[in-house]
Design a protein around this motif. Structure first.
Motif, PDB file in Angstrom:
ATOM      1  N   TRP A 280      27.728  -5.300 -17.496  1.00 61.02           N
ATOM      2  CA  TRP A 280      26.379  -4.336 -16.891  1.00 61.02           C
ATOM      3  C   TRP A 280      26.577  -4.153 -15.485  1.00 61.02           C
ATOM      4  O   TRP A 280      26.395  -3.152 -14.738  1.00 61.02           O
ATOM      5  CB  TRP A 280      25.341  -4.993 -17.481  1.00 61.02           C
ATOM      6  CG  TRP A 280      24.986  -4.701 -18.884  1.00 61.02           C
ATOM      7  CD1 TRP A 280      25.155  -5.647 -19.861  1.00 61.02           C
ATOM      8  CD2 TRP A 280      24.800  -3.575 -19.484  1.00 61.02           C
ATOM      9  NE1 TRP A 280      24.716  -5.007 -20.885  1.00 61.02           N
ATOM     10  CE2 TRP A 280      24.349  -3.727 -20.572  1.00 61.02           C
ATOM     11  CE3 TRP A 280      24.335  -2.242 -18.689  1.00 61.02           C
ATOM     12  CZ2 TRP A 280      23.980  -2.629 -21.707  1.00 61.02           C
ATOM     13  CZ3 TRP A 280      24.019  -0.890 -19.780  1.00 61.02           C
ATOM     14  CH2 TRP A 280      23.962  -1.261 -21.025  1.00 61.02           C
ATOM     15  N   TYR A 281      27.170  -5.080 -14.471  1.00 53.78           N
ATOM     16  CA  TYR A 281      27.149  -5.071 -13.388  1.00 53.78           C
ATOM     17  C   TYR A 281      28.485  -3.769 -13.075  1.00 53.78           C
ATOM     18  O   TYR A 281      27.971  -2.941 -12.057  1.00 53.78           O
ATOM     19  CB  TYR A 281      27.831  -6.267 -12.534  1.00 53.78           C
ATOM     20  CG  TYR A 281      27.699  -6.311 -11.191  1.00 53.78           C
ATOM     21  CD1 TYR A 281      26.739  -5.873 -10.379  1.00 53.78           C
ATOM     22  CD2 TYR A 281      29.040  -6.492 -10.688  1.00 53.78           C
ATOM     23  CE1 TYR A 281      26.906  -5.806  -8.815  1.00 53.78           C
ATOM     24  CE2 TYR A 281      29.260  -6.442  -9.251  1.00 53.78           C
ATOM     25  CZ  TYR A 281      28.175  -6.148  -8.245  1.00 53.78           C
ATOM     26  OH  TYR A 281      28.263  -6.056  -7.043  1.00 53.78           O
ATOM     27  N   ARG A 282      29.458  -3.708 -13.573  1.00 52.61           N
ATOM     28  CA  ARG A 282      30.491  -2.830 -13.335  1.00 52.61           C
ATOM     29  C   ARG A 282      29.564  -1.483 -13.739  1.00 52.61           C
ATOM     30  O   ARG A 282      29.816  -0.545 -12.980  1.00 52.61           O
ATOM     31  CB  ARG A 282      31.667  -2.962 -14.394  1.00 52.61           C
ATOM     32  CG  ARG A 282      32.428  -4.204 -13.740  1.00 52.61           C
ATOM     33  CD  ARG A 282      33.810  -4.078 -14.337  1.00 52.61           C
ATOM     34  NE  ARG A 282      33.862  -4.257 -16.220  1.00 52.61           N
ATOM     35  CZ  ARG A 282      33.799  -5.555 -16.614  1.00 52.61           C
ATOM     36  NH1 ARG A 282      34.002  -6.442 -15.895  1.00 52.61           N
ATOM     37  NH2 ARG A 282      33.630  -5.398 -17.708  1.00 52.61           N
ATOM     38  N   TYR A 283      29.075  -1.535 -14.971  1.00 53.34           N
ATOM     39  CA  TYR A 283      28.178  -0.017 -15.279  1.00 53.34           C
ATOM     40  C   TYR A 283      27.500   0.317 -14.182  1.00 53.34           C
ATOM     41  O   TYR A 283      27.306   1.571 -13.783  1.00 53.34           O
ATOM     42  CB  TYR A 283      27.736  -0.305 -16.762  1.00 53.34           C
ATOM     43  CG  TYR A 283      26.742   0.916 -16.927  1.00 53.34           C
ATOM     44  CD1 TYR A 283      27.237   2.386 -17.153  1.00 53.34           C
ATOM     45  CD2 TYR A 283      25.353   0.878 -16.679  1.00 53.34           C
ATOM     46  CE1 TYR A 283      26.347   3.368 -17.465  1.00 53.34           C
ATOM     47  CE2 TYR A 283      24.438   2.067 -16.819  1.00 53.34           C
ATOM     48  CZ  TYR A 283      25.114   3.233 -17.242  1.00 53.34           C
ATOM     49  OH  TYR A 283      24.162   4.241 -17.495  1.00 53.34           O
ATOM     50  N   PHE A 284      26.489  -0.578 -13.790  1.00 52.45           N
ATOM     51  CA  PHE A 284      25.521   0.026 -12.805  1.00 52.45           C
ATOM     52  C   PHE A 284      25.928   0.157 -11.331  1.00 52.45           C
ATOM     53  O   PHE A 284      25.507   1.232 -10.617  1.00 52.45           O
ATOM     54  CB  PHE A 284      24.328  -1.027 -12.663  1.00 52.45           C
ATOM     55  CG  PHE A 284      23.312  -1.023 -13.921  1.00 52.45           C
ATOM     56  CD1 PHE A 284      22.836   0.093 -14.155  1.00 52.45           C
ATOM     57  CD2 PHE A 284      23.237  -2.167 -14.857  1.00 52.45           C
ATOM     58  CE1 PHE A 284      21.656   0.283 -15.334  1.00 52.45           C
ATOM     59  CE2 PHE A 284      22.415  -2.145 -15.941  1.00 52.45           C
ATOM     60  CZ  PHE A 284      21.669  -0.963 -16.277  1.00 52.45           C
TER      61      PHE A 284
END
Length: 295
Positions: A254-258
């Protein structure tokens, strides 16, 4: 009623007189001994590991501790000096006033979530409940019973949700905070279904209330990220209250996505390989097999 009023830091709720919390100076003392160096070890089955995890990050910001490995911390020479009062720092009840000491180590106010005054347990349950009422949404019933499903939603403890809010990593930058929020909600799996949708819907609301770029959070590729998140949660990670705010595979997904969503960074890998529809089909098959195995 919201568990917070206006901007807050997770540190505002650390009461060292309560048996579940430890002071910063206690943690430094333990690091001096060298026998316990991770949040898990320092919690020792008695204290809130997720809060200690954030305290250690703040001690690192102050230069009092350094990270020597994944979630492995050591005290620095400066930390030892501070502990001996050779280098005094603002301190109250064993807690350092971290943000006043090193304000430059923190994100700007518009690049982090600090205000949860407009969100609480009943509101979040209502958001999940609304997904049931929306005829365009799919929701998995508990034992094929809408009434049992609604009862299960109503039964989610407000205190559990409020704990997420009180102990949220308010000192992290926005992409990391967004990843932590979604990981926490989907990992703890409060609701019978739609935990990802509830996580992202509430996140949009919270970021908007904090004056952040809420309209940038949801992009078309999120459907695929949700699928990958379900794989990760099902097969690779163990999310519990004690492991909140841990940076594992689920967090970094999720960190990569956000980070991409909020900073317009390009995805350099092949984003659609294998096809999303195939991933979805495989996930349903895996869940069915796991259910049979558990019977």
């Amino acid at each position: 009623m919201s568990p917070t009023a206006g901007d807050h830091s997770y540190r505002d709720f650390i009461d060292v007189q309560q048996p579940m919390y430890r002071s910063d100076t206690e943690l430094l003392d333990e690091l001096t001994e060298g026998d316990r160096n991770t949040p898990y070890e320092l919690a020792n089955g008695r204290y809130r590991e997720n809060v200690i995890r954030l305290q250690l990050k703040d001690l690192r910001r102050l230069g009092l501790a350094r990270r020597a490995g994944h979630e492995f911390y050591e005290i620095t020479e400066y930390g030892e000096d501070v502990l001996r009062d050779a280098e005094p720092l603002p301190l109250s009840n064993g807690l350092f006033d971290v943000e006043a000491i090193v304000p430059e180590k923190y994100p700007s106010d518009e690049w982090r979530i600090q205000d949860f005054s407009e969100i609480d347990g009943p509101t979040i349950k209502r958001i999940n409940y609304d997904i049931i009422e929306d005829s365009t949404e799919v929701y998995g019933w508990v034992r094929d019973s809408p009434e049992r499903t609604r009862t299960r939603i109503r039964g989610v403890a407000d205190t559990d949700i409020h704990r997420l809010i009180r102990e949220f990593p308010t000192h992290d930058p926005l992409p990391a905070q967004c990843a932590h929020w979604v990981r926490a909600f989907t990992g703890l799996h409060f609701f019978p279904d739609a935990n990802h949708r509830t996580a992202t819907n509430t996140l949009e609301y919270i970021v908007e209330q904090n004056g952040g770029p809420a309209t940038d959070l949801i992009r078309p590729e999120i459907r695929r990220v949700v699928l990958l998140s379900k794989y990760t949660r099902t097969l690779k990670t163990d999310n519990r209250f004690n492991t909140l705010w841990e940076r594992d595979e689920h967090f970094y997904l999720w960190y990569r996505y956000f980070t991409r969503a909020l900073t317009d960074q390009l995805e350099r890998r092949r984003p659609d390989d294998p096809p999303t529809e195939l991933l979805d089909s495989c996930l349903q098959d895996i869940r069915g097999r796991l259910a049979e195995f558990g019977e």
